[in-house]
Motif scaffolding. Sequence first.
Motif, PDB file in Angstrom:
ATOM      1  N   ASN A 184       9.407 -25.610 -26.034  1.00  0.00           N
ATOM      2  CA  ASN A 184      10.874 -25.555 -26.053  1.00  0.00           C
ATOM      3  C   ASN A 184      11.403 -26.391 -27.213  1.00  0.00           C
ATOM      4  N   THR A 185      12.280 -25.819 -28.009  1.00  0.00           N
ATOM      5  CA  THR A 185      12.822 -26.533 -29.155  1.00  0.00           C
ATOM      6  C   THR A 185      13.753 -27.640 -28.688  1.00  0.00           C
ATOM      7  N   LEU A 186      13.514 -28.850 -29.197  1.00  0.00           N
ATOM      8  CA  LEU A 186      14.366 -29.988 -28.869  1.00  0.00           C
ATOM      9  C   LEU A 186      15.487 -30.150 -29.891  1.00  0.00           C
ATOM     10  N   GLU A 187      15.121 -30.123 -31.170  1.00  0.00           N
ATOM     11  CA  GLU A 187      16.122 -30.346 -32.220  1.00  0.00           C
ATOM     12  C   GLU A 187      15.543 -29.886 -33.556  1.00  0.00           C
ATOM     13  N   PHE A 188      16.429 -29.682 -34.530  1.00  0.00           N
ATOM     14  CA  PHE A 188      15.988 -29.369 -35.885  1.00  0.00           C
ATOM     15  C   PHE A 188      16.944 -30.014 -36.876  1.00  0.00           C
ATOM     16  N   LEU A 189      16.484 -30.162 -38.111  1.00  0.00           N
ATOM     17  CA  LEU A 189      17.284 -30.773 -39.171  1.00  0.00           C
ATOM     18  C   LEU A 189      16.850 -30.203 -40.508  1.00  0.00           C
ATOM     19  N   LEU A 190      17.822 -29.829 -41.328  1.00  0.00           N
ATOM     20  CA  LEU A 190      17.545 -29.404 -42.694  1.00  0.00           C
ATOM     21  C   LEU A 190      17.771 -30.580 -43.614  1.00  0.00           C
ATOM     22  N   SER A 191      16.808 -30.844 -44.482  1.00  0.00           N
ATOM     23  CA  SER A 191      16.910 -31.977 -45.389  1.00  0.00           C
ATOM     24  C   SER A 191      16.390 -31.577 -46.772  1.00  0.00           C
ATOM     25  N   PRO A 192      17.048 -32.039 -47.828  1.00  0.00           N
ATOM     26  CA  PRO A 192      16.546 -31.723 -49.170  1.00  0.00           C
ATOM     27  C   PRO A 192      15.306 -32.536 -49.548  1.00  0.00           C
ATOM     28  N   THR A 193      15.043 -33.619 -48.824  1.00  0.00           N
ATOM     29  CA  THR A 193      13.905 -34.474 -49.137  1.00  0.00           C
ATOM     30  C   THR A 193      12.935 -34.548 -47.967  1.00  0.00           C
ATOM     31  N   ARG A 194      11.713 -34.948 -48.289  1.00  0.00           N
ATOM     32  CA  ARG A 194      10.669 -35.120 -47.269  1.00  0.00           C
ATOM     33  C   ARG A 194      10.159 -36.548 -47.391  1.00  0.00           C
ATOM     34  N   ASP A 195      10.951 -37.491 -46.885  1.00  0.00           N
ATOM     35  CA  ASP A 195      10.613 -38.901 -47.012  1.00  0.00           C
ATOM     36  C   ASP A 195      10.905 -39.622 -45.702  1.00  0.00           C
ATOM     37  N   ALA A 196      10.747 -40.943 -45.706  1.00  0.00           N
ATOM     38  CA  ALA A 196      10.935 -41.726 -44.483  1.00  0.00           C
ATOM     39  C   ALA A 196      12.389 -41.716 -44.024  1.00  0.00           C
ATOM     40  N   GLN A 197      13.339 -41.682 -44.947  1.00  0.00           N
ATOM     41  CA  GLN A 197      14.745 -41.649 -44.563  1.00  0.00           C
ATOM     42  C   GLN A 197      15.081 -40.360 -43.818  1.00  0.00           C
ATOM     43  N   ALA A 198      14.558 -39.236 -44.308  1.00  0.00           N
ATOM     44  CA  ALA A 198      14.799 -37.961 -43.638  1.00  0.00           C
ATOM     45  C   ALA A 198      14.134 -37.950 -42.258  1.00  0.00           C
ATOM     46  N   ALA A 199      12.923 -38.482 -42.161  1.00  0.00           N
ATOM     47  CA  ALA A 199      12.227 -38.540 -40.873  1.00  0.00           C
ATOM     48  C   ALA A 199      12.984 -39.434 -39.891  1.00  0.00           C
ATOM     49  N   LYS A 200      13.496 -40.561 -40.383  1.00  0.00           N
ATOM     50  CA  LYS A 200      14.261 -41.467 -39.527  1.00  0.00           C
ATOM     51  C   LYS A 200      15.553 -40.798 -39.053  1.00  0.00           C
ATOM     52  N   ARG A 201      16.224 -40.101 -39.950  1.00  0.00           N
ATOM     53  CA  ARG A 201      17.455 -39.394 -39.581  1.00  0.00           C
ATOM     54  C   ARG A 201      17.170 -38.330 -38.529  1.00  0.00           C
ATOM     55  N   PHE A 202      16.024 -37.638 -38.687  1.00  0.00           N
ATOM     56  CA  PHE A 202      15.652 -36.621 -37.708  1.00  0.00           C
ATOM     57  C   PHE A 202      15.331 -37.229 -36.347  1.00  0.00           C
ATOM     58  N   PHE A 203      14.570 -38.334 -36.338  1.00  0.00           N
ATOM     59  CA  PHE A 203      14.268 -39.002 -35.073  1.00  0.00           C
ATOM     60  C   PHE A 203      15.547 -39.468 -34.376  1.00  0.00           C
ATOM     61  N   LEU A 204      16.477 -40.029 -35.135  1.00  0.00           N
ATOM     62  CA  LEU A 204      17.742 -40.481 -34.548  1.00  0.00           C
ATOM     63  C   LEU A 204      18.521 -39.317 -33.951  1.00  0.00           C
ATOM     64  N   LYS A 205      18.568 -38.207 -34.669  1.00  0.00           N
ATOM     65  CA  LYS A 205      19.289 -37.036 -34.169  1.00  0.00           C
ATOM     66  C   LYS A 205      18.662 -36.517 -32.878  1.00  0.00           C
ATOM     67  N   THR A 206      17.334 -36.492 -32.831  1.00  0.00           N
ATOM     68  CA  THR A 206      16.642 -35.982 -31.656  1.00  0.00           C
ATOM     69  C   THR A 206      16.783 -36.927 -30.466  1.00  0.00           C
ATOM     70  N   LEU A 207      16.731 -38.237 -30.733  1.00  0.00           N
ATOM     71  CA  LEU A 207      16.858 -39.208 -29.639  1.00  0.00           C
ATOM     72  C   LEU A 207      18.258 -39.218 -29.037  1.00  0.00           C
ATOM     73  N   THR A 208      19.278 -38.986 -29.857  1.00  0.00           N
ATOM     74  CA  THR A 208      20.650 -39.037 -29.354  1.00  0.00           C
ATOM     75  C   THR A 208      21.126 -37.706 -28.784  1.00  0.00           C
ATOM     76  N   ALA A 209      20.313 -36.653 -28.894  1.00  0.00           N
ATOM     77  CA  ALA A 209      20.706 -35.358 -28.336  1.00  0.00           C
ATOM     78  C   ALA A 209      20.783 -35.460 -26.820  1.00  0.00           C
ATOM     79  N   SER A 210      21.803 -34.843 -26.264  1.00  0.00           N
ATOM     80  CA  SER A 210      22.027 -34.957 -24.817  1.00  0.00           C
ATOM     81  C   SER A 210      21.012 -34.167 -24.005  1.00  0.00           C
TER      82      SER A 210
END
Length: 167
Positions: free
Chosen positions: A64-90
């Motif tokens: 089951n899909t939890l979350e997704f994120l489009l990012s122009p970069t593949r670095d630690a900042q993008a990964a951190k932003r994705f983790f934050l988005k997924t953790l805060t999803a209701s």
Amino acid sequence: MRERGLHIEHTMISRWVQHYAPELEKRCRPHLKARNDSWRVDETDIKVKKAWMYLYRAVDSQGNTLEFLLSPTRDAQAAKRFFLKTLTASHSSKPRVIIVDKNAAYPKAFKELKAERVMPDGCELRQSKYLNNLVEQDHRFIKRLVKLGMGFFSFETAWRPCRDMKP
């Protein structure tokens, strides 16, 4: 609306969607399928509006899909932003284990979130390229959908004659 005698512009309907969509999502999310606490996280590259982007996706162990994120970069900042988005999803539960591939950005983002106390205490990060097959195989279907529209606006397909049409 016209059948009921109301004359409404399309911009009004757009405003209604923008106004009521968050409320509808908040009320509908609890009734969706339950997600479990084992996450598989991966990224793949896709072309969006003629620009290559990285699609970060998280699925649970049942696919089951939890979350997704489009990012122009593949670095630690993008990964951190994705983790934050997924953790805060209701609709997602707190993770017990997050399984990622061998990308070096994930451990760095994970440690930063642990230091900021955003990541749950009992959560662990596992790096394994074989346990992530569930999300890796799921990328195939997304790429198949994306590739259908890749050549739609190209010059060759626009001027290619149809076989069934007679001159």
